[in-house]
Design a protein around this motif. Structure first.
Motif, short mmCIF file in Angstrom:
data_model
loop_
_atom_site.label_atom_id
_atom_site.label_comp_id
_atom_site.label_asym_id
_atom_site.label_seq_id
_atom_site.Cartn_x
_atom_site.Cartn_y
_atom_site.Cartn_z
N ASP A 114 1.74 8.45 16.80
CA ASP A 114 0.59 9.29 16.45
C ASP A 114 0.71 9.57 14.97
N PHE A 115 -0.42 9.73 14.30
CA PHE A 115 -0.39 9.99 12.86
C PHE A 115 -1.54 10.89 12.46
N HIS A 116 -1.38 11.53 11.28
CA HIS A 116 -2.46 12.34 10.73
C HIS A 116 -2.27 12.53 9.24
N ASN A 117 -3.38 12.72 8.55
CA ASN A 117 -3.37 13.11 7.15
C ASN A 117 -4.60 13.98 6.90
N LYS A 118 -4.91 14.25 5.66
CA LYS A 118 -6.02 15.16 5.36
C LYS A 118 -7.38 14.59 5.76
N ASN A 119 -7.48 13.27 5.95
CA ASN A 119 -8.75 12.65 6.26
C ASN A 119 -8.95 12.25 7.72
N LEU A 120 -7.84 12.06 8.44
CA LEU A 120 -7.96 11.51 9.79
C LEU A 120 -6.75 11.81 10.64
N ILE B 39 6.99 10.44 6.80
CA ILE B 39 5.77 10.55 6.01
C ILE B 39 5.69 9.33 5.10
N GLU B 40 4.55 8.64 5.17
CA GLU B 40 4.28 7.56 4.24
C GLU B 40 3.40 8.10 3.12
N LYS B 41 3.77 7.78 1.88
CA LYS B 41 2.94 8.15 0.75
C LYS B 41 2.29 6.87 0.25
N ALA B 42 0.97 6.80 0.37
CA ALA B 42 0.23 5.63 -0.07
C ALA B 42 0.17 5.61 -1.59
N LYS B 43 -0.08 4.44 -2.13
CA LYS B 43 -0.16 4.31 -3.59
C LYS B 43 -1.32 5.12 -4.15
N ASN B 44 -2.29 5.47 -3.32
CA ASN B 44 -3.40 6.32 -3.78
C ASN B 44 -3.06 7.81 -3.69
N GLY B 45 -1.81 8.13 -3.27
CA GLY B 45 -1.34 9.51 -3.23
C GLY B 45 -1.48 10.21 -1.90
N ILE B 46 -2.21 9.63 -0.97
CA ILE B 46 -2.40 10.28 0.34
C ILE B 46 -1.12 10.17 1.17
N LYS B 47 -0.70 11.30 1.72
CA LYS B 47 0.48 11.35 2.58
C LYS B 47 0.03 11.38 4.04
N THR B 48 0.64 10.51 4.84
CA THR B 48 0.33 10.44 6.27
C THR B 48 1.60 10.67 7.05
N GLU B 49 1.56 11.62 7.98
CA GLU B 49 2.71 11.91 8.85
C GLU B 49 2.61 11.06 10.11
N PHE B 50 3.73 10.46 10.51
CA PHE B 50 3.82 9.63 11.70
C PHE B 50 4.85 10.22 12.65
N ASP C 11 0.80 -1.22 0.00
CA ASP C 11 0.00 0.00 0.00
C ASP C 11 0.83 1.28 0.00
N ILE C 12 2.15 1.16 0.10
CA ILE C 12 3.03 2.34 0.24
C ILE C 12 3.92 2.48 -0.99
N SER C 13 4.03 3.70 -1.50
CA SER C 13 4.90 3.95 -2.65
C SER C 13 6.20 4.65 -2.26
N GLU C 14 6.21 5.29 -1.08
CA GLU C 14 7.39 6.06 -0.69
C GLU C 14 7.33 6.38 0.80
N VAL C 15 8.52 6.48 1.42
CA VAL C 15 8.63 6.95 2.80
C VAL C 15 9.68 8.04 2.83
N GLU C 16 9.33 9.14 3.44
CA GLU C 16 10.25 10.28 3.57
C GLU C 16 10.46 10.57 5.05
N TRP C 17 11.71 10.60 5.47
CA TRP C 17 12.01 10.89 6.87
C TRP C 17 12.03 12.40 7.11
#
Length: 136
Positions: A71-77, A46-57, A32-38
């Protein structure tokens, strides 16, 4: 808020499971992940999902071969993840994943509740993890 708990029994040693779950630089096994940026190595990424959503952890607790919390967050949750690791009598690992999520809109909350999206994500994660560990 929605909480989902999934427990998986894995035949691999606890150290192998721990290393796979906590090594965020080695994410290619995740379907489900296309990229991880520290952002801050060892603390946030930050995990970038294959659907383009970026989630910060943000890692909040890390006790080797016991607990991994973020703890995590993105534009939806926004929410909290806890992975608990236990050595089994047979030498394998019991991994318990607990995620608590607060959705940013009622529509997203309804969609996730109806479809079981959170549980499906956890099952997918465990399936990917089992595939990786089988190769080791």
């Amino acid at each position: 808020m929605k909480t989902s708990v999934l427990t998986a029994e894995l035949g691999s040693e606890i150290e192998q499971v721990w290393n796979a779950v906590t090594d965020n630089r080695n994410y290619q096994w995740r379907s489900d992940i296309s990229e991880v940026e520290w952002i801050d190595i060892g603390r946030s990424f930050i995990e970038k999902a294959k659907n383009g959503i970026k989630t910060e952890f943000y890692i909040t607790n890390k006790i080797t071969c016991k607990v991994y919390e973020m703890d995590f967050h993105n534009k939806n949750l926004k929410g909290h993840f806890c992975g608990q690791f236990e050595r089994t009598v047979s030498g394998g690992t019991r991994l318990t994943l607990t995620e608590t999520v607060q959705f940013r809109s009622l529509w997203i909350a309804i969609a996730a509740g109806v479809t079981g999206a959170l549980k499906r994500m956890q099952k997918n994660y465990v399936s990917d993890l089992k595939r990786l560990l089988a190769k080791a």
